[in-house]
Write an enzyme that holds these catalytic residues in place. Structure first.
Site, PDB file in Angstrom:
ATOM      1  N   GLU A  58       0.776  -1.156  -0.071  1.00 37.26           N
ATOM      2  CA  GLU A  58       0.032  -0.024   0.135  1.00 37.26           C
ATOM      3  C   GLU A  58       0.983   1.237  -0.129  1.00 37.26           C
ATOM      4  O   GLU A  58       0.524   2.397  -0.297  1.00 37.26           O
ATOM      5  CB  GLU A  58      -0.936   0.060   1.197  1.00 37.26           C
ATOM      6  CG  GLU A  58      -1.912  -1.347   1.479  1.00 37.26           C
ATOM      7  CD  GLU A  58      -1.287  -1.980   2.520  1.00 37.26           C
ATOM      8  OE1 GLU A  58       0.030  -2.312   2.634  1.00 37.26           O
ATOM      9  OE2 GLU A  58      -2.108  -2.412   3.294  1.00 37.26           O
ATOM     10  N   ASP A  80       6.284  -6.387   6.818  1.00 36.34           N
ATOM     11  CA  ASP A  80       4.995  -5.996   6.458  1.00 36.34           C
ATOM     12  C   ASP A  80       4.289  -6.955   5.751  1.00 36.34           C
ATOM     13  O   ASP A  80       3.549  -6.730   4.958  1.00 36.34           O
ATOM     14  CB  ASP A  80       4.564  -4.580   5.960  1.00 36.34           C
ATOM     15  CG  ASP A  80       3.255  -4.006   6.115  1.00 36.34           C
ATOM     16  OD1 ASP A  80       2.497  -4.789   6.791  1.00 36.34           O
ATOM     17  OD2 ASP A  80       3.027  -3.193   5.605  1.00 36.34           O
ATOM     18  N   PRO A  90       1.139 -15.750  -0.865  1.00 35.81           N
ATOM     19  CA  PRO A  90       2.674 -15.706  -1.278  1.00 35.81           C
ATOM     20  C   PRO A  90       3.672 -15.420  -0.038  1.00 35.81           C
ATOM     21  O   PRO A  90       4.936 -15.695  -0.139  1.00 35.81           O
ATOM     22  CB  PRO A  90       2.682 -14.355  -2.210  1.00 35.81           C
ATOM     23  CG  PRO A  90       1.433 -13.520  -1.899  1.00 35.81           C
ATOM     24  CD  PRO A  90       0.461 -14.706  -1.303  1.00 35.81           C
TER      25      PRO A  90
END
Lengths: 343, 343, 343, 343
Positions: free
Chosen positions: C95, C170, C179
């Site tokens: 993000e 993160d 993943p």
């Protein structure tokens, strides 16, 4: 096992809801009249949802729209010894699929479609073009964006106004606060007479038959309060997870009860003659192009379990425009839903 | 609007589930074979759920059980010019409602019921007594707690073993890891022949027709691989939120295709003659006691939309006991589910 | 009362799921690595969802990202008597909000961000620009689209490769087939050492603390197997409906346990001194710009209920890259989740 | 993946709900006051649900009840240099777990518990006996089945009526039409003064802090309108999927703000001193018997993120018994929920 992700929740009542996984949300907007969603799901294909209520899905919309359109056309053709109706009025029908089915009949020269929500029509043209299949571009089709009630009142009051051989009501159910709430009443059903040709047929999508049949049988008794000849019929629509009802009404005694293969007379009796229906469809060159309808498919819709005929026979409620309860019929159980020993 | 509280979640597949508010949980236990729940809901009444799959509900179980039992009995009676079958074998049917319907026929002298799960039978007797309505106490009824497959094998291998005029398969769907997983195969369908009287009729609950018909049409092609005469039929069962399928099979040419009101021959042709069915029911004193079935109700079940007949005609899969895929048919879409232009 | 419409279903386990009404679906696509959804809801604002697992929401992402970034920076600053770290490595963080928080520190000269899924980064830049707030355009930021494991291996093996004062993990939880499944192991935690400056701090989002703390405490014991100084901390993230855990690890004895206001020594002890933290934040000009963090906010994250400290003390499991069970920790209850009488 | 079966649906608002699989429904009945369900789930153990709202679960009820009871007792003990309170009034608390925690303190000589719904109390005694752990049989406990408001009014008006060192409000949230709707108001908070000993402490469960804190912060401003010294605190309760709030109030300046480890004065300041709390607990022989509470556990509850302190500081709404909006606070977002730059 249900997995995470985008889903559509349809709350049937405070006691039941369903959850469907979506592949994509094609469009989601609030129009001037209602919430409009167009979604894709693996199970049902591209689908239109209005105010959270499932309208039609690419997987099986042909079943719904064939059931809505062709029985009235076949009844008209059988009654007149003709190829079929010439003029058609569609109330609602924003996807354009109802018009598409009407245009299959070579006899049709004019289709007027009145839908209150132009944003729904535009969205369907853009995102679900296979539903209308060009109907909106057909010169026989006149699209009126407006209030169906007002159209009926104005056209009926005009002595030189249009009259239609078939009037098709493809309006969403009279639930909640949707725009169709006031449209399943004695007054509206009567106002249709003003635009119906003398030998014409009125047909309406008439709510689910199962699992909850109250709305449908009360629509039947309301129709019976206005039309001398009424026939309810139904078929399965997979994406609704319901057995769905429709209703034919007519004033002309050309549709009066006559003998059928059931051993009892019934209104719209030609619809019970499978071979004759097959012949009519062949005459309109519709033998190969339909998915649901042929003679046997027609018979499957007009024959009913005993419990449904019992419910029709017992129904007495007449919806009126002054009826404050209109909003709540699909989910309320009452005695008329109970099976009975005899019809 | 859906409210908080005890609910039943039925996960149809990883893409769809439904949620139903419960009034009460009458019983919830794990038997030696499966998870057993008996619940009350305002919408559907007292209901039996096995391994999370809805079995039957007091509100509409009569529809399901009449549809399961009486068509085979009527076909047998019509074929023999007799009052109806004498001996009946029920595979499954733990609630006792299938036996109850069989016992309505005065012609019946013996009902053998084989259910693998005695705990389900006992729970139904205690908590759903109106489903069996005394059937378990009827001296004509013999209850065998055991494996239906083994019963068929043993009885069929015994030259002096019982033979039945009607065999009814009331087994849950072959999904997941439930005890009925291996029972919808060519081998099992063939093994029924060993216990069927030469003029007998085999009938089975055969999975949903809508919204997902794969299991049903593959059951049809599997039956066709064994039985020369097969007829699929269906009716709506509200509490399943599905249109439910059944299937008749017979070896005797007494059930071979003959003319019907459809204008085409069909096996089990007397079921298409509404008046004759009404006469047969009157002869068995069943005119007033049924909720779904009379002549027209019967016709409504054996007449089909064109898309369903197309699917029957195209079906080729034959389930075999060696078929590892048996578990996944109710939720998989494939080409055979697609509507087609012609049958 | 829950109403019909577009919704997001998050299935936590086969025993629990939640359903959230959506206002809109901004984007829904399958990338080369995962399912990517960006949605709007009235309750949580614009939100990123990967493989059906909620990542961050505009309503409270600041809480999550402040908690992830600033404690490590504060610990580094306190240990070095300096303004804060200079070089930062972010593993994941698509993000851009983690980079945004890092860039708030005037001490930072370089941020390298390694995310495997460039489509997620691009989608966030386009549809959630306020999350990155320009970070991707900042010349201090280097974006590497690639495998974090490979980056760690390559950079660590290069004697002249980059070394970072703070490494921030993160990454999404090691569940299912996403993943990040292989990234919460002893081997990965060890490989971070190769890119950490000698006095550096490693911080990772470390799974939920409540309602299910297994994953978090096992991450703690795995970290303890590699790092001599480890501190778990947590805060509430509304849109997760969870109390969320983080973890600091360091090799340098600058972070060794020292006295705190708790009356017991603890690693990263300056984080327990509210006034000193306020002073550090003022020094970095961060007094007014943060929503969650100040001295007291920091203390609220590092102080724990007794049951959590007990669980830390008892945890012994060490995740290894050869551990086949990695996928199932968030939903399995075991004894270590039980409260205990003493720590 | 979520599987079929008995479940509990908790509808938080028309925009969000959760679904939890149940192992069993122990009891489900409608009392004179509310819907009462006692259920078992693998995730949370045996649980009490009133009017569809989760009350407490065996897995983590100790966390909730320790947080509710002991901070007030510790504050009282610290202020008086004594072992703890002698007399305790519990409003609500039907499970008996609040009484159980109160009875842990050797200082307690009398516990009066007033609950409106005797059927809830009886059901909990029978089906959740480990929650009360014998408290209802303890001669120090007096159980009053009646209206808490009326008890407060009557006892307060009686000059010789009982006065309590600690009053604990363990009432369900003021939502919907539950029996506690009128109990979170200025008037009720004021009426507690009539039964509070001059140095007494009032503590109440005060609604969720996260994900929706409106109800909690408005309870704070309402308390502040009545009590000169108020302290909000919170902890995680797993089975609520929420961070849960509580509130202390007192009139005596023994609880006035004093210096704390935070570097700022705070009311009920001894609760911020971890070592002193540990000493008090040791004095009451509670070092080993609690799961959540010790000095650090206490500090974790009274320290807050900056956004929560900002919300406290900004809150101005005062609930009054004439306030028609009382029912809707847990689900409405307003500006006070927004994080702010400064407190």
């Amino acid at each position: 096992m249900y997995k995470s992700g985008l889903s559509f929740v349809e709350v049937y009542s405070e006691l039941e809801h369903s959850v469907l996984a979506l592949d994509a949300v094609v469009l989601s907007k609030t129009t001037a009249f209602q919430q409009l969603d167009i979604v894709d799901s693996s199970l049902y294909g591209r689908s239109l949802v209005l105010d959270g209520s499932w309208q039609s899905s690419s997987r099986d919309e042909a079943h719904y729209h064939e059931a809505l359109v062709h029985p009235a056309f076949l009844a008209y053709a059988a009654a007149h010894g003709a190829a079929g109706p010439s003029t058609v009025l569609i109330l609602g029908g924003g996807e354009g699929a109802t018009a598409r089915e009407a245009l299959r009949w070579p006899s049709v020269t004019k289709v007027v479609m009145v839908d209150i929500d132009g944003e729904v029509v535009e969205a369907c043209k853009e995102h679900m073009p296979e539903f209308s299949a060009g109907a909106f571009d057909d010169p026989k089709v006149e699209l009126v964006i407006g209030d169906a009630l007002k159209y009926l009142a104005d056209a009926g009051a005009d002595a030189n106004g249009p009259r239609f051989d078939v009037v098709i009501s493809d309006l969403s159910d009279p639930i909640d606060d949707g725009p169709s709430q006031a449209l399943f009443t004695r007054e509206v059903f009567a106002s249709v007479r003003g635009v119906l040709s003398p030998e014409g047929v009125y047909v309406l999508q008439a709510g689910q038959v199962s699992p909850f049949l109250e709305m449908h049988v009360h629509t039947y008794s309301t129709m019976k309060a206005v039309y001398p000849h009424v026939l309810g019929y139904s078929t399965d629509v997979a994406s609704f997870r319901s057995h769905w009802g429709f209703m034919l009404g007519a004033f002309s005694d050309a549709y009066a009860p006559q003998a059928t293969c059931l051993g009892r007379p019934a209104p719209f009796s030609p619809l019970f003659a499978a071979s004759a229906i097959d012949t009519l469809l062949a005459g309109a060159d519709l033998t190969d192009s339909l998915q649901l309808l042929d003679g046997e498919g027609m018979l499957s819709m007009v024959t009913h379990p005993k419990w449904l005929r019992t419910a029709y026979a017992r129904a007495t409620k007449v919806f009126s425009s002054s009826d404050a309860e209109l909003a709540s019929y699909t989910t309320t159980l009452d005695d008329e839903n109970e099976p009975a020993a005899a019809q």
